[in-house]
Write an enzyme that holds these catalytic residues in place. Structure first.
Site, short mmCIF file in Angstrom:
data_model
loop_
_atom_site.label_atom_id
_atom_site.label_comp_id
_atom_site.label_asym_id
_atom_site.label_seq_id
_atom_site.Cartn_x
_atom_site.Cartn_y
_atom_site.Cartn_z
N SER A 175 16.37 20.98 -16.27
CA SER A 175 16.79 19.61 -16.58
C SER A 175 18.06 19.62 -17.45
O SER A 175 18.98 18.83 -17.25
CB SER A 175 15.64 18.89 -17.30
OG SER A 175 15.98 17.57 -17.60
N HIS A 200 16.61 15.38 -31.98
CA HIS A 200 16.44 16.71 -31.39
C HIS A 200 16.61 17.78 -32.48
O HIS A 200 16.65 18.98 -32.18
CB HIS A 200 17.50 16.99 -30.32
CG HIS A 200 17.39 16.12 -29.10
ND1 HIS A 200 16.21 15.93 -28.42
CD2 HIS A 200 18.32 15.39 -28.42
CE1 HIS A 200 16.42 15.14 -27.38
NE2 HIS A 200 17.68 14.78 -27.37
N LYS A 218 15.53 17.25 -23.30
CA LYS A 218 15.00 17.24 -21.93
C LYS A 218 13.49 17.50 -21.83
O LYS A 218 13.00 17.96 -20.80
CB LYS A 218 15.75 18.25 -21.02
CG LYS A 218 17.24 18.22 -21.09
CD LYS A 218 17.84 16.86 -21.18
CE LYS A 218 17.73 16.00 -19.97
NZ LYS A 218 18.32 14.65 -20.23
#
Ligand code: PPS
Length: 357
Positions: A197, A166, A104
């Site tokens: 988010s 990620h 995010k």
């Protein structure tokens, strides 16, 4: 009702078998795993989401596991252990570019920017193929239109790989961590906005655990107890590596992209050794505004909604795209506590000054 029960129990069985397989053997044939489990699961997810049942299938917590290299990692499901263990052995090419982020933080945004920089600012081509097919996700297996680990392995050699991840730096492939191959573009975002988010994302995505209340989610996020782990550790490690070798890692922030996109595009292009004209830089910046990417079906993840993996009836992937939405969620006390934590964790790193909390 009967169909729902059959579908739900089949899905539970599939997930159960998958989890059993993962825990019972270290080496798994990924292709067989995909065919036997994920393809079936995807169809069931679609069916379950059409019946409004996906919410009930969510797990209560992220899954904690020890990777082959001994690092403890938190992820959405046990499936990640299989991939993370394989990622270490992935063959890395000198031309590889990794778009690395904590979730995010502006990953999709940066993927589109980097893809365009590496493809001559060809915005027409970018509008023809969904981003998840042009820029694969290393932390997952192939799932429908989202290309993952297996596609990265068999990517054509004449086609540069722009790889989304990620994963924390320590879990990147050996060729990157030890072999210093490839380049990394890292985007960090004000963790308060990341947390908001991510909270919404947990509501929207079937495979994320239940987020709980806002206060519960914030506590878990602050303690590093959410899928993909601790924001502070993630960001600080990439920052450390960037300081060791800025020719290999480029670090920017979501906020800097917002402040002056053409300037950032130019500076990333320089980092990647791409000589772009002013016209090309402006074309990329225009193509990559929030409005433009939200209305572009190749970047707005509409396909994931159609596949039942995301649920846009709750919130859209391209949600607000703003700086400071945290002010609508954090109470005064929550904000003060988080600021304290931020100062303690980042003190002396030089990173603090990159964010205006
Ligand atoms: S993911 O799921 O981790 O890959 O998500 P990621 O792409 O990192 O982050 C999604 C958030 O980035 C916003 N976004 C943008 N903001 C500004 N400009 C552009 N072009 C853009 N593209 C995506 C997106 O709206 C998510 O932030 P929030 O705050 O939820 O709106």
């Amino acid at each position: 009702m009967i169909v729902a029960l059959i579908a739900a129990s089949s899905l539970a069985a599939v997930i159960g078998i998958a989890a059993w397989k993962i825990s019972s053997c270290r080496e798994i044939d990924i292709k067989r795993f995909v065919i036997n489990n994920i393809v079936v699961k995807l169809r069931l997810v679609k069916l379950l989401s059409m019946m409004g049942l996906t919410e009930r299938m969510k797990s209560d917590k992220p899954v904690k596991f020890v990777t082959r290299s001994g690092i403890v990692y938190l992820a959405e499901s046990p499936m990640f252990k299989v991939v993370v263990d394989h990622v270490w052995e992935l063959d890395i090419r000198d031309s590889d570019v990794f778009v690395a982020t904590y979730p995010k933080s502006g990953t999709t945004w940066m993927q589109e920017i980097v893809w365009l920089i590496c493809n001559n600012a060809d915005t027409d081509a970018a509008k023809q193929t969904v981003l998840t097919r042009r820029s694969p996700l290393m932390d997952l297996i192939d799932v429908g239109d989202t290309l993952g680990f297996q596609s990265i392995e068999k990517w054509p050699s004449d086609n540069q790989r722009i790889i989304k991840t990620h994963l924390p730096f320590e879990l990147l492939p050996r060729g990157v961590v030890v072999g210093n191959k490839g380049k990394i573009v890292y985007v960090a975002r004000n963790p308060k906005d990341v947390c908001v988010s991510y909270f919404h994302f947990h509501h929207m995505v079937f495979s994320c655990p239940k987020p709980g209340t806002w206060a519960e989610f914030l506590t878990n996020f602050s303690n590093g107890d959410v899928a993909r782990g601790d924001w502070f550790a993630h960001t600080m490690k990439y920052w450390e590596e960037f300081q060791k070798d800025p020719s290999r890692i480029y670090i920017t922030t979501y906020e800097s992209l917002k402040a002056d996109l053409p300037l950032e595009v130019k500076s990333i292009a320089d980092f990647l050794g791409r000589d772009l004209s002013e016209e090309q830089i402006n074309a990329i910046a225009e193509h990559c505004t929030f409005e433009s990417m939200r209305n572009n079906k190749c970047t707005n993840h509409q396909g994931m909604n159609e596949a039942g993996m995301f649920d846009f009836s709750k919130v859209k992937f391209m949600r607000k795209g703003q700086i400071g939405d945290w002010k609508n969620y954090f109470t005064i006390n929550q904000s003060a506590e988080f600021d304290d934590l931020f100062r303690k964790r980042l003190q002396g790193t030089g990173l603090e000054s990159r964010f205006k909390l």
